[in-house]
Design a protein around this motif. Sequence first.
Motif, PDB file in Angstrom:
ATOM      1  N   GLY A  65       0.778  -1.355   0.030  1.00  0.00           N
ATOM      2  CA  GLY A  65      -0.042   0.025  -0.042  1.00  0.00           C
ATOM      3  C   GLY A  65       0.959   1.247   0.008  1.00  0.00           C
ATOM      4  N   LEU A  66       2.461   1.202   0.226  1.00  0.00           N
ATOM      5  CA  LEU A  66       3.093   2.374   0.137  1.00  0.00           C
ATOM      6  C   LEU A  66       3.359   2.332  -1.273  1.00  0.00           C
ATOM      7  N   LYS A  67       3.541   3.772  -1.427  1.00  0.00           N
ATOM      8  CA  LYS A  67       4.032   4.529  -2.846  1.00  0.00           C
ATOM      9  C   LYS A  67       5.700   4.396  -2.970  1.00  0.00           C
ATOM     10  N   GLY A  68       6.234   4.448  -4.068  1.00  0.00           N
ATOM     11  CA  GLY A  68       7.838   4.620  -4.105  1.00  0.00           C
ATOM     12  C   GLY A  68       8.537   5.250  -3.014  1.00  0.00           C
ATOM     13  N   ARG A  69       8.227   6.431  -2.835  1.00  0.00           N
ATOM     14  CA  ARG A  69       9.013   7.433  -1.869  1.00  0.00           C
ATOM     15  C   ARG A  69       8.797   7.099  -0.441  1.00  0.00           C
ATOM     16  N   GLU A  70       7.450   6.612  -0.089  1.00  0.00           N
ATOM     17  CA  GLU A  70       7.234   6.188   1.090  1.00  0.00           C
ATOM     18  C   GLU A  70       7.903   4.823   1.601  1.00  0.00           C
ATOM     19  N   ARG A  71       8.032   3.947   0.415  1.00  0.00           N
ATOM     20  CA  ARG A  71       8.772   2.612   0.508  1.00  0.00           C
ATOM     21  C   ARG A  71      10.214   3.034   0.896  1.00  0.00           C
ATOM     22  N   SER A  72      10.796   3.728   0.331  1.00  0.00           N
ATOM     23  CA  SER A  72      12.341   4.111   0.392  1.00  0.00           C
ATOM     24  C   SER A  72      12.556   4.465   1.837  1.00  0.00           C
ATOM     25  N   VAL A  73      11.532   5.631   2.340  1.00  0.00           N
ATOM     26  CA  VAL A  73      11.862   5.961   3.660  1.00  0.00           C
ATOM     27  C   VAL A  73      11.753   4.799   4.663  1.00  0.00           C
ATOM     28  N   ASN A  74      10.708   4.003   4.196  1.00  0.00           N
ATOM     29  CA  ASN A  74      10.374   2.870   5.128  1.00  0.00           C
ATOM     30  C   ASN A  74      11.373   1.920   5.393  1.00  0.00           C
ATOM     31  N   VAL A  75      12.273   1.632   4.478  1.00  0.00           N
ATOM     32  CA  VAL A  75      13.392   0.691   4.297  1.00  0.00           C
ATOM     33  C   VAL A  75      14.811   1.313   4.640  1.00  0.00           C
ATOM     34  N   ALA A  76      14.820   2.508   4.671  1.00  0.00           N
ATOM     35  CA  ALA A  76      16.112   3.446   4.945  1.00  0.00           C
ATOM     36  C   ALA A  76      16.805   3.042   6.286  1.00  0.00           C
ATOM     37  N   GLY A  77      18.114   2.562   6.317  1.00  0.00           N
ATOM     38  CA  GLY A  77      18.617   1.987   7.622  1.00  0.00           C
ATOM     39  C   GLY A  77      18.205   0.664   8.046  1.00  0.00           C
ATOM     40  N   ALA A  78      17.532  -0.076   7.018  1.00  0.00           N
ATOM     41  CA  ALA A  78      16.931  -1.343   7.780  1.00  0.00           C
ATOM     42  C   ALA A  78      18.063  -2.238   7.734  1.00  0.00           C
ATOM     43  N   PHE A  79      18.981  -2.142   6.502  1.00  0.00           N
ATOM     44  CA  PHE A  79      20.016  -3.199   6.608  1.00  0.00           C
ATOM     45  C   PHE A  79      21.595  -2.700   6.939  1.00  0.00           C
ATOM     46  N   ILE A  80      22.075  -3.846   7.376  1.00  0.00           N
ATOM     47  CA  ILE A  80      23.599  -3.355   7.593  1.00  0.00           C
ATOM     48  C   ILE A  80      24.545  -4.603   7.102  1.00  0.00           C
ATOM     49  N   VAL A  81      26.004  -4.130   6.928  1.00  0.00           N
ATOM     50  CA  VAL A  81      26.749  -5.381   6.369  1.00  0.00           C
ATOM     51  C   VAL A  81      27.656  -5.372   7.640  1.00  0.00           C
ATOM     52  N   ARG A  82      27.846  -6.640   7.993  1.00  0.00           N
ATOM     53  CA  ARG A  82      28.484  -6.975   9.668  1.00  0.00           C
ATOM     54  C   ARG A  82      30.209  -6.948   9.012  1.00  0.00           C
ATOM     55  N   HIS A  83      30.404  -7.697   8.017  1.00  0.00           N
ATOM     56  CA  HIS A  83      32.113  -7.557   7.646  1.00  0.00           C
ATOM     57  C   HIS A  83      32.291  -7.115   6.229  1.00  0.00           C
ATOM     58  N   ALA A  84      32.333  -5.928   6.255  1.00  0.00           N
ATOM     59  CA  ALA A  84      32.727  -5.139   5.008  1.00  0.00           C
ATOM     60  C   ALA A  84      33.670  -5.691   3.861  1.00  0.00           C
ATOM     61  N   ASP A  85      34.594  -6.242   4.605  1.00  0.00           N
ATOM     62  CA  ASP A  85      35.741  -6.719   3.819  1.00  0.00           C
ATOM     63  C   ASP A  85      35.409  -7.826   2.986  1.00  0.00           C
ATOM     64  N   ALA A  86      34.241  -8.867   3.352  1.00  0.00           N
ATOM     65  CA  ALA A  86      33.854  -9.866   2.575  1.00  0.00           C
ATOM     66  C   ALA A  86      33.074  -9.646   1.376  1.00  0.00           C
ATOM     67  N   PHE A  87      33.014  -8.377   1.108  1.00  0.00           N
ATOM     68  CA  PHE A  87      32.137  -7.836   0.119  1.00  0.00           C
ATOM     69  C   PHE A  87      32.978  -6.888  -0.920  1.00  0.00           C
ATOM     70  N   LYS A  88      34.136  -6.368  -0.204  1.00  0.00           N
ATOM     71  CA  LYS A  88      35.043  -5.579  -1.037  1.00  0.00           C
ATOM     72  C   LYS A  88      35.667  -6.240  -2.229  1.00  0.00           C
TER      73      LYS A  88
END
Length: 241
Positions: free
Chosen positions: A177-200
Motif C-alpha cells: 500500500g506504500l508508494k515509491g517514496r514512502e517505501r524508500s523511507v520505510n526501508v532506509a537504514g533497515a540493513f547493515i553489513v557486518r563484515h565489509a571486507d567480505a564484500f570488498k
Amino acid sequence: MSTGTVANAFMDIFFPPHCPLCAEAVNSHTLELCDKCAEAFNSSRIKGPLCLLCGIPFKSGGSENRTCGSCLKKSPSFTRARSLYLFDNEVREAVHALKYSWGTMLGPFFGSRMARTVTELELSPDLIVPVPLHRKKITSRGFNQSVLLARVMAGALSVKLEISNLRRVRNTPSQVGLKGRERSVNVAGAFIVRHADAFKGKDVVLVDDVFTTGATVGECALVLKRAGARVTVITLARAVN
Ligand SMILES: [Zn+2]
Ligand SMILES: [Zn+2]
C-alpha cells in the motif's frame, strides 16, 4: 536395467511426476510445467525492450533497450536489475505459494530458472546474497523465500551463498500500500553489513522474490556498494503499474 532406471521407474510409480505449480500430472521428473502453466508463464515472461539499468519493461517507444526516465533522474545503487516474470495472474499466485509453503517444488523450479538468467546475462558473480528478512519475521513465517531461491541458484551456478553478512536490523512495517517514496523511507537504514571486507571488490547477485518499487533491493544494494561490492539484482517477478 541400471540402478538409475530402476530408481526412476520406482519414483514414477510411487511418486508420479507433477507440475510444480498446479500439481497436474506430467510426464517426467525434470521440474517441467504442465502445458497450461507453461503457457501462462510464457505470456508473463519479461522480454525487451527494457530499461538497461532497472530492467522495467517498456510498453511503447521502439524496440531498443534504453535507460528509463526514473533511472536518468536518479541512478540506482545497483548496476542493473532483471526479473523473469511480470508480477500478475499465475505468477502472483505462485509467488504467494512460494512464500507460505516451504518444501514445495517451487523453490527449486524458480531458483533454477533464475540461475539460468544469471548465465544468460553472462555474469560470473563471486557471491549470491538473498535479501534478508528480520529474525522476527523468520520466526513467525518459518523461512525466508529469498534464501530458498538463492540457495538453489548458488548450487546450480557453483557460487558461494552468503546469508549472514547482510542483515536486516529493523523490522520494517509492511510495504503493501506504500508508494515509491514512502517505501524508500520505510526501508532506509533497515540493513547493515557486518563484515565489509567480505564484500570488498566482489560481484554480488542480490536475490529477491518480487521487485515492486525497487526500494528494498535498492537499500540492500546501497549498503553492499558502500562495502565495496558491485551488485546485480535478480528477482523472480516485477510489479509494473
Ligand atoms: Zn500446472
Ligand atoms: Zn530504469
